[in-house]
Design a protein around this motif. Structure first.
Motif, PDB file in Angstrom:
ATOM      1  N   LEU A  20       0.794  -1.225   0.021  1.00 19.17           N
ATOM      2  CA  LEU A  20      -0.035   0.141  -0.092  1.00 19.17           C
ATOM      3  C   LEU A  20       0.832   1.029  -0.124  1.00 19.17           C
ATOM      4  O   LEU A  20       0.510   1.924  -0.482  1.00 19.17           O
ATOM      5  CB  LEU A  20      -0.771  -0.338   1.137  1.00 19.17           C
ATOM      6  N   ILE A  21       1.993   1.393   0.605  1.00 17.18           N
ATOM      7  CA  ILE A  21       2.753   2.598   0.749  1.00 17.18           C
ATOM      8  C   ILE A  21       3.649   2.729  -0.411  1.00 17.18           C
ATOM      9  O   ILE A  21       4.336   3.693  -0.392  1.00 17.18           O
ATOM     10  CB  ILE A  21       3.516   2.688   2.301  1.00 17.18           C
ATOM     11  N   ASP A  64     -20.530   9.592  -5.347  1.00 15.79           N
ATOM     12  CA  ASP A  64     -20.638  10.970  -4.526  1.00 15.79           C
ATOM     13  C   ASP A  64     -20.622  12.252  -5.513  1.00 15.79           C
ATOM     14  O   ASP A  64     -20.954  13.017  -5.144  1.00 15.79           O
ATOM     15  CB  ASP A  64     -19.433  10.853  -3.361  1.00 15.79           C
ATOM     16  N   ILE A  65     -19.623  12.012  -6.362  1.00 16.34           N
ATOM     17  CA  ILE A  65     -19.192  13.296  -7.307  1.00 16.34           C
ATOM     18  C   ILE A  65     -20.434  13.376  -7.873  1.00 16.34           C
ATOM     19  O   ILE A  65     -20.737  14.796  -8.460  1.00 16.34           O
ATOM     20  CB  ILE A  65     -17.689  13.007  -8.053  1.00 16.34           C
ATOM     21  N   ILE A  92      -1.017   8.657  -6.535  1.00 12.54           N
ATOM     22  CA  ILE A  92      -1.484   9.904  -6.337  1.00 12.54           C
ATOM     23  C   ILE A  92      -0.381  10.877  -7.049  1.00 12.54           C
ATOM     24  O   ILE A  92      -0.560  11.836  -7.652  1.00 12.54           O
ATOM     25  CB  ILE A  92      -1.248  10.396  -4.752  1.00 12.54           C
ATOM     26  N   ILE A  94      -0.181   3.343  -3.442  1.00 14.70           N
ATOM     27  CA  ILE A  94      -1.043   4.407  -3.019  1.00 14.70           C
ATOM     28  C   ILE A  94      -0.082   5.910  -3.436  1.00 14.70           C
ATOM     29  O   ILE A  94      -0.619   6.666  -4.534  1.00 14.70           O
ATOM     30  CB  ILE A  94      -1.619   4.632  -2.031  1.00 14.70           C
ATOM     31  N   PRO A  95       0.981   5.967  -2.844  1.00 15.95           N
ATOM     32  CA  PRO A  95       1.754   7.222  -3.231  1.00 15.95           C
ATOM     33  C   PRO A  95       2.129   7.451  -4.792  1.00 15.95           C
ATOM     34  O   PRO A  95       1.737   8.296  -5.485  1.00 15.95           O
ATOM     35  CB  PRO A  95       2.934   7.143  -2.459  1.00 15.95           C
ATOM     36  N   ASP A 107     -23.668  12.795  -7.829  1.00 20.02           N
ATOM     37  CA  ASP A 107     -24.680  13.294  -7.213  1.00 20.02           C
ATOM     38  C   ASP A 107     -24.482  14.653  -6.796  1.00 20.02           C
ATOM     39  O   ASP A 107     -25.356  15.428  -6.347  1.00 20.02           O
ATOM     40  CB  ASP A 107     -25.198  12.412  -6.041  1.00 20.02           C
ATOM     41  N   LEU A 150     -16.685   7.001  -4.358  1.00 20.15           N
ATOM     42  CA  LEU A 150     -16.277   8.277  -4.394  1.00 20.15           C
ATOM     43  C   LEU A 150     -17.118   8.944  -5.772  1.00 20.15           C
ATOM     44  O   LEU A 150     -17.349  10.030  -5.896  1.00 20.15           O
ATOM     45  CB  LEU A 150     -14.797   8.473  -4.482  1.00 20.15           C
ATOM     46  N   ILE A 162     -14.001   1.410  -3.218  1.00 24.28           N
ATOM     47  CA  ILE A 162     -13.874   2.843  -2.598  1.00 24.28           C
ATOM     48  C   ILE A 162     -13.843   3.836  -3.829  1.00 24.28           C
ATOM     49  O   ILE A 162     -14.879   4.782  -3.778  1.00 24.28           O
ATOM     50  CB  ILE A 162     -12.506   2.859  -2.203  1.00 24.28           C
TER      51      ILE A 162
END
Lengths: 271, 210
Positions: free
Chosen positions: B10-11, B207-208, B18, B14-15, B210, B204, B200
């Motif tokens: 994960l480390i 959410d955006i 991003i 994920i970075p 709506d 997201l 996930i």
């Protein structure tokens, strides 16, 4: 509202990861050293068994990069590793000549053995030397897996072919180009012969259902397999590890490793 | 042991994703909106690099970060930093491509922004907000590539236990030892993580919208 909450939670999870990442990378409480090592002594699990004891005592961390001996030498030469563990003495003599190391310590040994398909075992009953066994494989055009990867095991294999006064130019000769473990898997699948170190073979023997020891002889010098440790003179802290490898505490660890995984003496501490 | 490998995975991933988004989205924006000399060449380059073999990326990063290389003084070869760098090189072209294809009917939106007198940096952020749903795909693809990648991270990370061993390189290591069932278990974990990421991101995304 509810959806905004979800969003906030997700973003905070992401931020936590970034935070841990930076924390993880910047906090180095103990001194860390990189050791380039040959695959065989690493894949057998030996280093991971022995080293934690040392690390705890000396508040030091050793990170092993497990590659073939040839690559390990390259990594060490480039200065990308602080120490090196290999089982090909000539490589170390070169490093010494170039003043990249001051000396090297033999610390553990085992033997090279010839393994192969159980079904072919009786062809080798009367064999007196490893080169004679190699000749039978060539003359009968049996399958043989060679690592062909500039590793110490491969160099030794070539020496044996030379000793047999022949070249491995027969149809059954397979060049795997991979580490010891992978090459053993390949030999098992193809029901082929292969030169290997005892420890790697015995460690994964239960997964190699087709293979068995075909020839072994502790008195033959060409089959001796000794592992050496050396370190860069710039990293004199690593002398502690060198001393540890000569200690009686280390010999005890070697014995308990043998007992735990092999139930017999495979690795022998060099004093 | 397994927890350590998962955390390391994960480390790294994920970075890398991003950072790739931060670099790749503006590049994709510029390539879509602006017309400049050599644009076609850059586009061709991006297409080519999006298929860059990971081992080649690994080799290049290795040479650059090695003690003898130009950035050797950083002393980050065989660390997670090196793995992130290699992955960013692999993911940025993918993000650029998906930003490019995500910005559909962009002229219409740009005309509206002109009408509303939105200028400068605000234009960029307004557009990105408008297209955030599409950009989630770029993120998903970036993450999928980074989490499934093995060639580059194996070369520059060195597969050090407890340090640079991530799920994919751990699978290779288990196969080396003939531990196929453990390799398979690690593979399942990899799939589960990948599935959670997608879940996930899709939440997201909803959410955006709506």
């Amino acid at each position: 509202m509810k959806k905004a909450m979800v969003k906030i939670v997700l973003v905070s999870i992401l931020l936590t990861f970034i935070f841990t990442f930076s924390l993880y990378s910047f906090s180095k409480p103990v001194k860390t050293y990189k050791i380039a090592t040959t695959t065989s002594i690493y894949d057998s699990g030996f280093l991971s068994f022995v080293v934690p004891e040392f690390e705890k005592k000396n508040n030091m961390k050793l990170n092993f990069i497990s590659v073939g001996s040839g690559q390990a030498v390259k990594i060490f030469k480039n200065g990308d590793a602080d120490g090196i563990i290999i089982h090909e003495k000539s490589f170390l003599d070169d490093l010494k000549k170039q003043k990249l190391i001051q000396g090297y310590t033999p610390f553990v040994s085992n033997y090279f053995i010839l393994v192969g398909p159980k079904s072919k075992k009786n062809l080798f009953k009367k064999v007196k030397s490893v080169q004679a066994a190699f000749l039978i494989i060539k003359n009968k055009n049996l399958k043989f897996v060679s690592r062909a990867d500039n590793s110490a095991t491969y160099i030794r294999e070539l020496e044996i072919w030379k000793l047999a006064k022949t070249k491995p130019n027969f149809k059954g000769y397979i060049k795997s180009g991979q580490g010891m473990g992978m090459s053993l898997n390949l030999a098992n699948e193809k029901e082929a012969f292969i030169l290997t170190d005892e420890a790697t073979f015995y460690k994964i023997k239960d997964k190699l259902d087709k293979l068995d020891v075909i020839y072994q002889n502790p008195n033959e010098e060409i089959l001796a397999n000794t592992y050496y440790f050396a370190f860069s003179p710039k990293k004199s802290d690593l002398r502690v590890f060198d001393t540890f490898l000569k200690s009686s505490e280390f010999s005890k660890l070697v014995n308990s490793f043998n007992q735990k995984y092999f139930k017999k003496e495979v690795y022998r501490a060099v004093k | 042991m397994l927890a350590n490998v998962v955390v390391s995975t994960l480390i790294v991933c994920i970075p890398s994703t991003i950072v790739s988004i931060i670099i790749g989205v503006p590049i994709g924006y510029v390539l879509k909106i602006k017309r400049f000399k050599g644009r076609k060449f850059v586009l061709r380059l991006v297409y080519t690099l999006s298929g860059l073999p990971p081992v080649l990326a690994g080799l290049l990063v290795y040479i650059i970060l090695s003690r003898r290389g130009p950035l050797g003084f950083l002393d980050i070869l065989f660390t997670k930093w090196a793995m992130v760098i290699a992955q960013v090189i692999l993911i940025v072209p993918i993000v650029v491509l998906y930003t490019l294809s995500g910005l559909k009917n962009v002229q219409l939106v740009l005309d509206n922004l002109d009408y509303l007198n939105v200028e400068g940096k605000k234009r960029y952020f307004a557009l990105i907000k408008e297209y955030s749903k599409e950009l989630v795909y770029a993120t998903i693809l970036g993450l999928s590539r980074s989490i499934s990648e093995v060639g580059a991270v194996l070369i520059v990370g060195g597969n050090i236990e407890g340090e640079t061993r991530i799920l994919t390189t751990a699978i290779i290591y288990e196969i080396t030892k003939g531990e196929f069932s453990r390799a398979l278990l690690l593979g399942m974990v990899l799939l589960i993580i990948s599935f959670s990421f997608n879940t996930i991101l899709q939440i997201l995304q909803g959410d955006i919208v709506d």
